[in-house]
Design a protein around this motif. Structure first.
Motif, PDB file in Angstrom:
ATOM      1  N   TRP A 196       0.863  -1.266   0.026  1.00 30.23           N
ATOM      2  CA  TRP A 196       0.071   0.008  -0.062  1.00 30.23           C
ATOM      3  C   TRP A 196       0.917   1.196   0.125  1.00 30.23           C
ATOM      4  CZ3 TRP A 196      -4.724  -0.419  -0.982  1.00 30.23           C
ATOM      5  CH2 TRP A 196      -5.415  -1.690  -0.837  1.00 30.23           C
ATOM      6  N   MET A 197       2.052   1.155   0.656  1.00 31.31           N
ATOM      7  CA  MET A 197       2.983   2.369   0.683  1.00 31.31           C
ATOM      8  C   MET A 197       4.052   2.000   1.143  1.00 31.31           C
ATOM      9  SD  MET A 197       1.731   4.315   4.069  1.00 31.31           S
ATOM     10  CE  MET A 197       3.245   5.382   4.201  1.00 31.31           C
ATOM     11  N   THR A 198       5.120   2.918   1.069  1.00 32.48           N
ATOM     12  CA  THR A 198       6.568   2.639   1.699  1.00 32.48           C
ATOM     13  C   THR A 198       6.715   3.938   2.537  1.00 32.48           C
ATOM     14  OG1 THR A 198       7.903   3.414  -0.090  1.00 32.48           O
ATOM     15  CG2 THR A 198       7.380   1.178   0.165  1.00 32.48           C
ATOM     16  N   ARG A 199       7.908   4.284   2.950  1.00 32.87           N
ATOM     17  CA  ARG A 199       8.101   5.495   3.761  1.00 32.87           C
ATOM     18  C   ARG A 199       8.663   6.486   2.855  1.00 32.87           C
ATOM     19  NH1 ARG A 199      12.860   2.415   4.870  1.00 32.87           N
ATOM     20  NH2 ARG A 199      14.944   3.199   4.012  1.00 32.87           N
ATOM     21  N   GLU A 200       8.912   6.064   1.411  1.00 32.45           N
ATOM     22  CA  GLU A 200       9.272   7.107   0.320  1.00 32.45           C
ATOM     23  C   GLU A 200       8.043   7.504  -0.204  1.00 32.45           C
ATOM     24  OE1 GLU A 200      12.071   8.892  -2.043  1.00 32.45           O
ATOM     25  OE2 GLU A 200      12.441   7.497  -0.390  1.00 32.45           O
ATOM     26  N   ASP A 201       7.978   9.086  -0.168  1.00 33.23           N
ATOM     27  CA  ASP A 201       7.079   9.856  -0.481  1.00 33.23           C
ATOM     28  C   ASP A 201       5.599   9.610   0.029  1.00 33.23           C
ATOM     29  OD1 ASP A 201       6.145  11.799  -2.051  1.00 33.23           O
ATOM     30  OD2 ASP A 201       5.967  11.056  -3.915  1.00 33.23           O
ATOM     31  N   ARG A 202       5.645   9.054   1.256  1.00 34.39           N
ATOM     32  CA  ARG A 202       4.465   8.409   1.804  1.00 34.39           C
ATOM     33  C   ARG A 202       3.314   9.001   1.884  1.00 34.39           C
ATOM     34  NH1 ARG A 202       3.581   9.863   7.113  1.00 34.39           N
ATOM     35  NH2 ARG A 202       2.999   7.807   7.837  1.00 34.39           N
ATOM     36  N   LEU A 203       3.396  10.543   1.975  1.00 35.29           N
ATOM     37  CA  LEU A 203       2.007  11.315   1.887  1.00 35.29           C
ATOM     38  C   LEU A 203       1.428  11.205   0.550  1.00 35.29           C
ATOM     39  CD1 LEU A 203       3.002  14.349   4.034  1.00 35.29           C
ATOM     40  CD2 LEU A 203       1.905  12.046   4.723  1.00 35.29           C
ATOM     41  N   ALA A 204       2.111  11.305  -0.508  1.00 31.89           N
ATOM     42  CA  ALA A 204       1.510  11.056  -1.799  1.00 31.89           C
ATOM     43  C   ALA A 204       0.861   9.884  -1.908  1.00 31.89           C
ATOM     44  CB  ALA A 204       2.582  11.559  -2.825  1.00 31.89           C
ATOM     45  N   GLU A 205       1.485   8.677  -1.492  1.00 30.68           N
ATOM     46  CA  GLU A 205       1.192   7.377  -1.594  1.00 30.68           C
ATOM     47  C   GLU A 205      -0.221   7.121  -0.723  1.00 30.68           C
ATOM     48  OE1 GLU A 205       4.188   4.329  -0.890  1.00 30.68           O
ATOM     49  OE2 GLU A 205       4.241   4.166  -3.044  1.00 30.68           O
ATOM     50  N   ILE A 206      -0.167   7.774   0.422  1.00 33.51           N
ATOM     51  CA  ILE A 206      -1.558   7.872   1.244  1.00 33.51           C
ATOM     52  C   ILE A 206      -2.735   8.280   0.407  1.00 33.51           C
ATOM     53  CG2 ILE A 206      -2.604   8.628   3.297  1.00 33.51           C
ATOM     54  CD1 ILE A 206       0.271   8.000   4.918  1.00 33.51           C
ATOM     55  N   ASP A 207      -2.414   9.412  -0.085  1.00 31.99           N
ATOM     56  CA  ASP A 207      -3.449  10.181  -0.850  1.00 31.99           C
ATOM     57  C   ASP A 207      -3.743   9.475  -1.954  1.00 31.99           C
ATOM     58  OD1 ASP A 207      -3.322  12.401   0.818  1.00 31.99           O
ATOM     59  OD2 ASP A 207      -2.004  13.713  -0.594  1.00 31.99           O
ATOM     60  N   ASP A 208      -2.844   8.668  -2.688  1.00 29.41           N
ATOM     61  CA  ASP A 208      -3.379   7.874  -3.994  1.00 29.41           C
ATOM     62  C   ASP A 208      -4.422   6.906  -3.376  1.00 29.41           C
ATOM     63  OD1 ASP A 208      -2.049   9.527  -5.628  1.00 29.41           O
ATOM     64  OD2 ASP A 208      -0.257   8.233  -5.825  1.00 29.41           O
ATOM     65  N   TYR A 209      -3.806   5.934  -2.468  1.00 27.13           N
ATOM     66  CA  TYR A 209      -4.656   5.085  -1.828  1.00 27.13           C
ATOM     67  C   TYR A 209      -6.072   5.483  -1.534  1.00 27.13           C
ATOM     68  CZ  TYR A 209      -3.060   4.447   3.033  1.00 27.13           C
ATOM     69  OH  TYR A 209      -2.685   4.614   4.247  1.00 27.13           O
ATOM     70  N   VAL A 210      -6.166   6.608  -0.775  1.00 29.54           N
ATOM     71  CA  VAL A 210      -7.523   7.134  -0.007  1.00 29.54           C
ATOM     72  C   VAL A 210      -8.309   7.589  -1.181  1.00 29.54           C
ATOM     73  CG1 VAL A 210      -8.531   8.906   0.933  1.00 29.54           C
ATOM     74  CG2 VAL A 210      -6.514   7.998   1.978  1.00 29.54           C
ATOM     75  N   HIS A 211      -7.792   8.188  -2.407  1.00 31.48           N
ATOM     76  CA  HIS A 211      -8.534   8.291  -3.536  1.00 31.48           C
ATOM     77  C   HIS A 211      -9.123   7.092  -4.137  1.00 31.48           C
ATOM     78  CE1 HIS A 211      -8.031  12.701  -2.946  1.00 31.48           C
ATOM     79  NE2 HIS A 211      -6.897  12.651  -3.392  1.00 31.48           N
ATOM     80  N   TYR A 212      -8.097   6.187  -4.456  1.00 33.21           N
ATOM     81  CA  TYR A 212      -8.637   4.825  -4.990  1.00 33.21           C
ATOM     82  C   TYR A 212      -9.844   4.094  -4.257  1.00 33.21           C
ATOM     83  CZ  TYR A 212      -7.543  -0.308  -5.330  1.00 33.21           C
ATOM     84  OH  TYR A 212      -7.686  -1.579  -5.619  1.00 33.21           O
ATOM     85  N   LEU A 213      -9.517   4.000  -2.857  1.00 34.37           N
ATOM     86  CA  LEU A 213     -10.491   3.428  -2.084  1.00 34.37           C
ATOM     87  C   LEU A 213     -11.921   3.934  -2.019  1.00 34.37           C
ATOM     88  CD1 LEU A 213      -8.236   1.993   0.874  1.00 34.37           C
ATOM     89  CD2 LEU A 213      -9.071   0.678  -1.048  1.00 34.37           C
TER      90      LEU A 213
END
Length: 228
Positions: free
Chosen positions: A84-101
């Motif tokens: 779902w994510m890693t520590r690299e660019d984590r905030l953008a990855e969180i935003d991406d999976y929130v929008h996806y879900l």
């Protein structure tokens, strides 16, 4: 000269798997998020026994947006997992999976009746994933299940408290789970209690995995009228 970091929002294809068809007869939808290095296709198989016994239940398993080889990719046959994510660019990855879900559940719930009950289950890494997502979700689940994982401790306390207000939370862990020792489980209970939640705690004989009988127990509880 130092390179400048930029971000560009793009459209990509997300994958999910589903057991059962959503209709006006659907009473429950379970959204289940896998752990690190798993694929939704295999993760969702653990829930097939629930759908087989209850035709009013639909289970949806989204897959993490990033896939990788779990082992040596000899001749292109290495096992593959998702994260779902890693520590690299984590905030953008969180935003991406929130929008996806959010897009996924909008689609699923639009086909269901207005009184359908939604249970959200996160396994291992998926536990933190669903917790972060639900703070920005467009619906309120009837139960949050954190299985072999934790509510993210870095979440802002007012945001966490708002999410958990009135939300039943179940913590699940195997007695031999190497990642969820008894002291870690106790710390998670205390953390949730500080947020005003008295979680239900379920243990089973096993390790870092799902457990059929425990899933059936949670399903039976989520079917009760007090969650309607």
């Amino acid at each position: 000269m130092t390179a400048q970091e930029h971000h560009l929002a793009v459209t990509r294809t997300a994958r999910y798997f589903q057991l059962g068809d959503v209709s006006a007869q659907t009473r429950q939808v379970w959204v289940v998020c896998h752990g690190y290095g798993q694929l939704a296709e295999y993760f969702i198989r653990h829930f097939a026994v629930l759908v087989a016994a209850d035709p009013t239940l639909v289970v949806v398993a989204p897959e993490g947006l990033s896939r990788f080889y779990l082992e040596n990719n000899t001749n292109g046959r290495g096992r593959i997992g998702a994260t779902w994510m890693t520590r690299e660019d984590r905030l953008a990855e969180i935003d991406d999976y929130v929008h996806y879900l959010n897009q996924l559940t909008d689609r699923i719930l639009a086909a269901a009746s207005g009184n359908v009950r939604v249970t959200v289950l996160g396994f291992s890494q998926g536990a933190a994933t669903v917790s972060r997502w639900l703070t920005r979700a467009r619906f309120k689940p009837v139960r949050l299940v954190l299985w072999a994982g934790v509510f993210p401790p870095d979440m802002e306390l007012p945001v966490a408290a708002q999410l958990l207000r009135g939300l039943p939370v179940t913590l699940v862990a195997g007695t031999q789970d190497p990642f969820v020792a008894p002291d870690k489980l106790a710390m998670q209970q205390q953390f949730l209690k500080k947020l005003g939640v008295e979680p239900e705690v379920l243990r089973f004989e096993g390790n870092h995995t799902l457990h059929a009988e425990t899933l059936r127990h949670i399903h039976s509880r989520s079917s009760l009228a007090d969650f309607a």
